[in-house]
Design a protein around this motif. Structure first.
Motif, PDB file in Angstrom:
ATOM      1  N   ALA A  46       0.815  -1.217   0.000  1.00  0.00           N
ATOM      2  CA  ALA A  46       0.000   0.000   0.000  1.00  0.00           C
ATOM      3  C   ALA A  46       0.847   1.264   0.000  1.00  0.00           C
ATOM      4  O   ALA A  46       0.476   2.263  -0.613  1.00  0.00           O
ATOM      5  N   GLY A  47       1.988   1.233   0.664  1.00  0.00           N
ATOM      6  CA  GLY A  47       2.860   2.401   0.693  1.00  0.00           C
ATOM      7  C   GLY A  47       3.394   2.761  -0.672  1.00  0.00           C
ATOM      8  O   GLY A  47       3.511   3.941  -1.007  1.00  0.00           O
ATOM      9  N   GLN A  48       3.691   1.757  -1.471  1.00  0.00           N
ATOM     10  CA  GLN A  48       4.176   2.033  -2.823  1.00  0.00           C
ATOM     11  C   GLN A  48       3.032   2.412  -3.755  1.00  0.00           C
ATOM     12  O   GLN A  48       3.190   3.234  -4.637  1.00  0.00           O
ATOM     13  N   LEU A  49       1.869   1.794  -3.579  1.00  0.00           N
ATOM     14  CA  LEU A  49       0.731   2.080  -4.453  1.00  0.00           C
ATOM     15  C   LEU A  49       0.111   3.445  -4.173  1.00  0.00           C
ATOM     16  O   LEU A  49      -0.421   4.081  -5.070  1.00  0.00           O
ATOM     17  N   PHE A  50       0.170   3.872  -2.915  1.00  0.00           N
ATOM     18  CA  PHE A  50      -0.452   5.124  -2.511  1.00  0.00           C
ATOM     19  C   PHE A  50       0.555   6.019  -1.792  1.00  0.00           C
ATOM     20  O   PHE A  50       0.522   6.142  -0.574  1.00  0.00           O
ATOM     21  N   PRO A  51       1.466   6.653  -2.526  1.00  0.00           N
ATOM     22  CA  PRO A  51       2.422   7.559  -1.873  1.00  0.00           C
ATOM     23  C   PRO A  51       1.682   8.681  -1.133  1.00  0.00           C
ATOM     24  O   PRO A  51       0.596   9.100  -1.547  1.00  0.00           O
TER      25      PRO A  51
END
Length: 79
Positions: A46-51
């Motif tokens: 999720a951290g990479q998909l939603f900066p």
């Protein structure tokens, strides 16, 4: 990677009510990481998909849309 989890604008515009639940990007990313609204296996990235910058921009757009909708509603009732 194209985003598949979307709702068409026409659906949102046609809704009788829309409830905006506001939280900081950091709080949202924590909830995603803990699997609060997705399966934990899906929330790993999720951290990479939603900066945080993207979440901040989406939050600002949602708040602007809400302010515009409220303004339009006030103008309609004033006439």
């Amino acid at each position: 990677m194209p985003q598949r989890e979307t709702v068409p604008d026409s659906v949102v515009r046609a809704a009788e009510t829309v409830e905006l639940v506001d939280m900081t990007p950091e709080a949202l990313r924590r909830r995603m990481a803990h699997g609060n609204f997705t399966q934990p296996t899906k929330s790993i990235g999720a951290g990479q998909l939603f900066p945080a910058g993207h979440l901040t921009a989406l939050r600002e757009l949602a708040l602007l849309w809400l302010a515009y909708s409220v303004d339009e509603g006030c103008s309609a009732t004033a006439n």
